[in-house]
Design a protein around this motif. Sequence first.
Motif, PDB file in Angstrom:
ATOM      1  N   LEU A  48     -14.366  -1.349  -7.826  1.00 51.00           N
ATOM      2  CA  LEU A  48     -13.206  -0.895  -7.061  1.00 51.00           C
ATOM      3  C   LEU A  48     -12.119  -0.420  -8.028  1.00 51.00           C
ATOM      4  O   LEU A  48     -11.914  -1.039  -9.077  1.00 51.00           O
ATOM      5  CB  LEU A  48     -12.688  -2.046  -6.197  1.00 51.00           C
ATOM      6  CG  LEU A  48     -11.606  -1.743  -5.175  1.00 51.00           C
ATOM      7  CD1 LEU A  48     -12.139  -0.806  -4.098  1.00 51.00           C
ATOM      8  CD2 LEU A  48     -11.110  -3.034  -4.533  1.00 51.00           C
ATOM      9  N   PRO A  49     -11.427   0.668  -7.699  1.00 47.93           N
ATOM     10  CA  PRO A  49     -10.317   1.113  -8.561  1.00 47.93           C
ATOM     11  C   PRO A  49      -9.333  -0.016  -8.823  1.00 47.93           C
ATOM     12  O   PRO A  49      -9.067  -0.863  -7.956  1.00 47.93           O
ATOM     13  CB  PRO A  49      -9.675   2.244  -7.741  1.00 47.93           C
ATOM     14  CG  PRO A  49     -10.813   2.790  -6.928  1.00 47.93           C
ATOM     15  CD  PRO A  49     -11.673   1.616  -6.592  1.00 47.93           C
ATOM     16  N   ALA A  50      -8.796  -0.037 -10.033  1.00 50.45           N
ATOM     17  CA  ALA A  50      -7.981  -1.166 -10.482  1.00 50.45           C
ATOM     18  C   ALA A  50      -6.785  -1.431  -9.576  1.00 50.45           C
ATOM     19  O   ALA A  50      -6.430  -2.582  -9.323  1.00 50.45           O
ATOM     20  CB  ALA A  50      -7.509  -0.894 -11.925  1.00 50.45           C
ATOM     21  N   ALA A  51      -6.139  -0.362  -9.089  1.00 52.42           N
ATOM     22  CA  ALA A  51      -4.940  -0.563  -8.261  1.00 52.42           C
ATOM     23  C   ALA A  51      -5.255  -1.351  -7.004  1.00 52.42           C
ATOM     24  O   ALA A  51      -4.515  -2.254  -6.597  1.00 52.42           O
ATOM     25  CB  ALA A  51      -4.340   0.789  -7.904  1.00 52.42           C
ATOM     26  N   LEU A  52      -6.388  -1.023  -6.389  1.00 54.95           N
ATOM     27  CA  LEU A  52      -6.764  -1.721  -5.168  1.00 54.95           C
ATOM     28  C   LEU A  52      -7.415  -3.064  -5.471  1.00 54.95           C
ATOM     29  O   LEU A  52      -7.295  -4.013  -4.691  1.00 54.95           O
ATOM     30  CB  LEU A  52      -7.716  -0.848  -4.347  1.00 54.95           C
ATOM     31  CG  LEU A  52      -7.871  -1.230  -2.867  1.00 54.95           C
ATOM     32  CD1 LEU A  52      -6.527  -1.227  -2.157  1.00 54.95           C
ATOM     33  CD2 LEU A  52      -8.841  -0.290  -2.170  1.00 54.95           C
ATOM     34  N   GLU A  53      -8.102  -3.163  -6.604  1.00 55.55           N
ATOM     35  CA  GLU A  53      -8.735  -4.418  -6.993  1.00 55.55           C
ATOM     36  C   GLU A  53      -7.687  -5.525  -7.145  1.00 55.55           C
ATOM     37  O   GLU A  53      -7.901  -6.667  -6.713  1.00 55.55           O
ATOM     38  CB  GLU A  53      -9.506  -4.229  -8.292  1.00 55.55           C
ATOM     39  CG  GLU A  53     -10.049  -5.518  -8.895  1.00 55.55           C
ATOM     40  CD  GLU A  53     -11.066  -6.197  -7.999  1.00 55.55           C
ATOM     41  OE1 GLU A  53     -11.164  -7.448  -8.054  1.00 55.55           O
ATOM     42  OE2 GLU A  53     -11.761  -5.488  -7.236  1.00 55.55           O
ATOM     43  N   THR A  54      -6.560  -5.200  -7.723  1.00 58.35           N
ATOM     44  CA  THR A  54      -5.487  -6.197  -7.891  1.00 58.35           C
ATOM     45  C   THR A  54      -4.984  -6.678  -6.533  1.00 58.35           C
ATOM     46  O   THR A  54      -4.756  -7.872  -6.317  1.00 58.35           O
ATOM     47  CB  THR A  54      -4.331  -5.588  -8.693  1.00 58.35           C
ATOM     48  OG1 THR A  54      -4.820  -5.137  -9.955  1.00 58.35           O
ATOM     49  CG2 THR A  54      -3.231  -6.613  -8.907  1.00 58.35           C
TER      50      THR A  54
ATOM     51  N   LEU B 167       0.827  -1.200   0.000  1.00 59.17           N
ATOM     52  CA  LEU B 167       0.000   0.000   0.000  1.00 59.17           C
ATOM     53  C   LEU B 167       0.863   1.253   0.000  1.00 59.17           C
ATOM     54  O   LEU B 167       0.561   2.225  -0.700  1.00 59.17           O
ATOM     55  CB  LEU B 167      -0.931  -0.008   1.217  1.00 59.17           C
ATOM     56  CG  LEU B 167      -2.067  -1.029   1.202  1.00 59.17           C
ATOM     57  CD1 LEU B 167      -2.782  -1.048   2.540  1.00 59.17           C
ATOM     58  CD2 LEU B 167      -3.063  -0.716   0.086  1.00 59.17           C
ATOM     59  N   ASN B 168       1.924   1.245   0.774  1.00 58.79           N
ATOM     60  CA  ASN B 168       2.834   2.407   0.806  1.00 58.79           C
ATOM     61  C   ASN B 168       3.484   2.633  -0.555  1.00 58.79           C
ATOM     62  O   ASN B 168       3.710   3.773  -0.962  1.00 58.79           O
ATOM     63  CB  ASN B 168       3.904   2.205   1.876  1.00 58.79           C
ATOM     64  CG  ASN B 168       3.339   2.325   3.288  1.00 58.79           C
ATOM     65  OD1 ASN B 168       2.357   3.032   3.501  1.00 58.79           O
ATOM     66  ND2 ASN B 168       3.959   1.640   4.234  1.00 58.79           N
ATOM     67  N   GLN B 169       3.771   1.544  -1.268  1.00 56.50           N
ATOM     68  CA  GLN B 169       4.365   1.680  -2.597  1.00 56.50           C
ATOM     69  C   GLN B 169       3.355   2.226  -3.604  1.00 56.50           C
ATOM     70  O   GLN B 169       3.709   2.962  -4.524  1.00 56.50           O
ATOM     71  CB  GLN B 169       4.902   0.338  -3.072  1.00 56.50           C
ATOM     72  CG  GLN B 169       6.067  -0.196  -2.254  1.00 56.50           C
ATOM     73  CD  GLN B 169       6.488  -1.585  -2.668  1.00 56.50           C
ATOM     74  OE1 GLN B 169       5.896  -2.206  -3.564  1.00 56.50           O
ATOM     75  NE2 GLN B 169       7.528  -2.120  -2.017  1.00 56.50           N
ATOM     76  N   THR B 170       2.066   1.850  -3.408  1.00 59.76           N
ATOM     77  CA  THR B 170       1.020   2.288  -4.330  1.00 59.76           C
ATOM     78  C   THR B 170       0.606   3.732  -4.077  1.00 59.76           C
ATOM     79  O   THR B 170       0.247   4.466  -4.998  1.00 59.76           O
ATOM     80  CB  THR B 170      -0.205   1.371  -4.215  1.00 59.76           C
ATOM     81  OG1 THR B 170       0.197   0.021  -4.414  1.00 59.76           O
ATOM     82  CG2 THR B 170      -1.269   1.743  -5.224  1.00 59.76           C
TER      83      THR B 170
ATOM     84  N   LEU C 135      -3.103   6.331   7.191  1.00 68.34           N
ATOM     85  CA  LEU C 135      -3.873   7.046   6.160  1.00 68.34           C
ATOM     86  C   LEU C 135      -2.950   7.327   4.974  1.00 68.34           C
ATOM     87  O   LEU C 135      -1.834   7.821   5.149  1.00 68.34           O
ATOM     88  CB  LEU C 135      -4.419   8.354   6.719  1.00 68.34           C
ATOM     89  CG  LEU C 135      -5.661   8.279   7.608  1.00 68.34           C
ATOM     90  CD1 LEU C 135      -5.970   9.646   8.201  1.00 68.34           C
ATOM     91  CD2 LEU C 135      -6.854   7.758   6.821  1.00 68.34           C
ATOM     92  N   LEU C 136      -3.456   6.995   3.775  1.00 66.21           N
ATOM     93  CA  LEU C 136      -2.668   7.174   2.554  1.00 66.21           C
ATOM     94  C   LEU C 136      -3.490   7.945   1.529  1.00 66.21           C
ATOM     95  O   LEU C 136      -4.725   7.872   1.512  1.00 66.21           O
ATOM     96  CB  LEU C 136      -2.254   5.818   1.976  1.00 66.21           C
ATOM     97  CG  LEU C 136      -1.515   4.852   2.911  1.00 66.21           C
ATOM     98  CD1 LEU C 136      -1.334   3.499   2.233  1.00 66.21           C
ATOM     99  CD2 LEU C 136      -0.167   5.430   3.319  1.00 66.21           C
ATOM    100  N   ARG C 137      -2.791   8.675   0.651  1.00 66.04           N
ATOM    101  CA  ARG C 137      -3.443   9.407  -0.429  1.00 66.04           C
ATOM    102  C   ARG C 137      -3.172   8.698  -1.747  1.00 66.04           C
ATOM    103  O   ARG C 137      -2.034   8.412  -2.095  1.00 66.04           O
ATOM    104  CB  ARG C 137      -2.900  10.833  -0.490  1.00 66.04           C
ATOM    105  CG  ARG C 137      -3.483  11.661  -1.616  1.00 66.04           C
ATOM    106  CD  ARG C 137      -4.950  11.982  -1.357  1.00 66.04           C
ATOM    107  NE  ARG C 137      -5.089  12.915  -0.239  1.00 66.04           N
ATOM    108  CZ  ARG C 137      -6.254  13.261   0.276  1.00 66.04           C
ATOM    109  NH1 ARG C 137      -7.376  12.708  -0.204  1.00 66.04           N
ATOM    110  NH2 ARG C 137      -6.312  14.111   1.269  1.00 66.04           N
ATOM    111  N   LEU C 138      -4.292   8.334  -2.441  1.00 59.59           N
ATOM    112  CA  LEU C 138      -4.197   7.721  -3.765  1.00 59.59           C
ATOM    113  C   LEU C 138      -4.874   8.666  -4.761  1.00 59.59           C
ATOM    114  O   LEU C 138      -6.075   8.555  -5.023  1.00 59.59           O
ATOM    115  CB  LEU C 138      -4.878   6.344  -3.784  1.00 59.59           C
ATOM    116  CG  LEU C 138      -4.314   5.274  -2.844  1.00 59.59           C
ATOM    117  CD1 LEU C 138      -5.172   4.023  -2.892  1.00 59.59           C
ATOM    118  CD2 LEU C 138      -2.885   4.934  -3.227  1.00 59.59           C
ATOM    119  N   GLY C 139      -4.125   9.613  -5.287  1.00 60.56           N
ATOM    120  CA  GLY C 139      -4.739  10.621  -6.152  1.00 60.56           C
ATOM    121  C   GLY C 139      -5.709  11.458  -5.338  1.00 60.56           C
ATOM    122  O   GLY C 139      -5.340  12.075  -4.337  1.00 60.56           O
ATOM    123  N   GLU C 140      -6.982  11.476  -5.764  1.00 60.05           N
ATOM    124  CA  GLU C 140      -7.994  12.202  -5.016  1.00 60.05           C
ATOM    125  C   GLU C 140      -8.646  11.332  -3.949  1.00 60.05           C
ATOM    126  O   GLU C 140      -9.459  11.826  -3.156  1.00 60.05           O
ATOM    127  CB  GLU C 140      -9.073  12.727  -5.968  1.00 60.05           C
ATOM    128  CG  GLU C 140      -8.558  13.748  -6.982  1.00 60.05           C
ATOM    129  CD  GLU C 140      -9.677  14.267  -7.875  1.00 60.05           C
ATOM    130  OE1 GLU C 140     -10.808  13.737  -7.742  1.00 60.05           O
ATOM    131  OE2 GLU C 140      -9.429  15.169  -8.688  1.00 60.05           O
TER     132      GLU C 140
END
Length: 409
Positions: A96-102, A45-48, A61-66
Motif C-alpha cells: 500500500l502507498p506509504a501515505a495511506l499505509e500510515t 484524507l482531505n488533508q492528504t 472521491l479524492l485524488r492522490l496524485g495519479e
Amino acid sequence: MHPLRKALHNELHSRPSIYFRDPANVYHFAFADAEDLCDALVERLNQTADAPLATNGSQGLLRLGEDTLKWERHTEFFTLTLVVPRTPGDECWPPLPAALETLVAEYRHLLINADQVLVESEANWAGNTAAYGFKDPSGSTLGGGDAIAWSDFRLGEDGVNRILLVNRRLNAYRLGRMIRRLLEIETYRMMASLTLPVAQAVSLQLKEYDKELTSLSDRNAEGKSSAKALSGDIAALSARIVRSTARTRQRFSATEAYAQIVFERINELRESHIDDCQRLGVFIERRFRPTVRYCAATDQRLVRLGQSVANLGDLLQARVQVEVEEQNSEILRSLNARADTQIKIQKAVEGLSIIAISYYLLSLFKLFYQGLHSVGVDISAKTAILVLGPVVALILGAILLRIKKAKGH
C-alpha cells in the motif's frame, strides 16, 4: 414539489463506483465500528488528498496524485478504496502507498476486511495463476465471459486477501462495477461473519436455558413445587432470555441483511466455469452459507425458547387458576353446609318454640278454667276443651303464619 424529492431521487447516485482501466491495483479496507472515527478519517484524507472530486455525507472521491481514493460511510463500517494505475511488468502485489499505509496502521485494530485486486488485461497477464502466488485457487468467468477472476481466499502475511481479475472486454464503467461487486462480496461476508462468535456464545447459553426449561416443565407437570416459587423461577428464566434477545437481535438482523447482499452480488457476477476450477461463488457459498444458517438457527432457537417459556408461564397460570377455583368451590361447599346446619337448627328451634307456646297456652287456659270454677261457673271439662281447643289452634296457626312471612322477607 415535495421537500425530500431531490434528496431521495439523488440516492440513486449517492454511491457511484470508481471507473478506471486496466492494468491497476485496487486496495480495499473496511473498518468495523468506526462511526466515531469517520469524521477524523475523512478530515485526514482531505488533508492528504491533492483535490476532492466529489463528496456527500455518505461517500467521497479524492485524488492522490495519479491515484483515486474513495471513502464510504455505512451504518456499521467505513470503507476505503484506492485505485493505483500500473504498467505491465510492475510488481504484481505492491504494498500500500506509504501515505495511506500510515493512516490504515493507526486503525488496524478496527480492520475487518482488507482486499487487494490485481487487474490485468488478457494480453498481458502471465497465463498461469501460480505466477501470482495462488495455491489451488477458485476461478470463474464473469459477466458472460467478459472477465476472469481467481482467488485462493488465503490471507497473506499482511492480512490481505488477494484477487486476480483478467479483463477481456469490460470497459471502464463495467470494470469499476465488477470490482465493486467483488469487494462488496468480501466486505459484507466479513460483516455478516461478525455474528458467528455471538451465535456460538448464545448457543452455549441456550443449552443452559434448555436444561432449566426442562426442569421447570417437570416441576410444573409433577405439581409438587409451590406455584409462587415456580412462577419466580419462570420469570427469572424469561428475563434472561429477553435480555439475550435484546442484546443479539440487531446483530442477527444485520447478518441476515448482509448475507442477502452477498448472495445477490454473487448472482450479479454471472459466473461460469473455467477449466477445472471451482467457481468463486460456489466456493464462497459452500463455506459462508453454513455460517448464515447457524446464526439464523440460533436466532430461531432463542425465539422459540422464549415462546416455550411464555407457554410454560401460561400453563402455570392455568394451574393456579384451577387451584383457586377449587379453593373457591370448597369454600362454597363449606358455606352451603353451614347454611344447611343453620336451617336445621332453626327448624328445630321453631318446633321447640311451638311446643313451648302450646304448653304455656294450655297452662294459661287451665288457670282460666280453674278461675271460672272458683267463681261458681260450672263448665264441664269436655266443653272447655271443645271451646278452648280451637282457640289454641288459631293462636298457633297465627304464630306459624307470621314465622312463614318473616322467612319470606
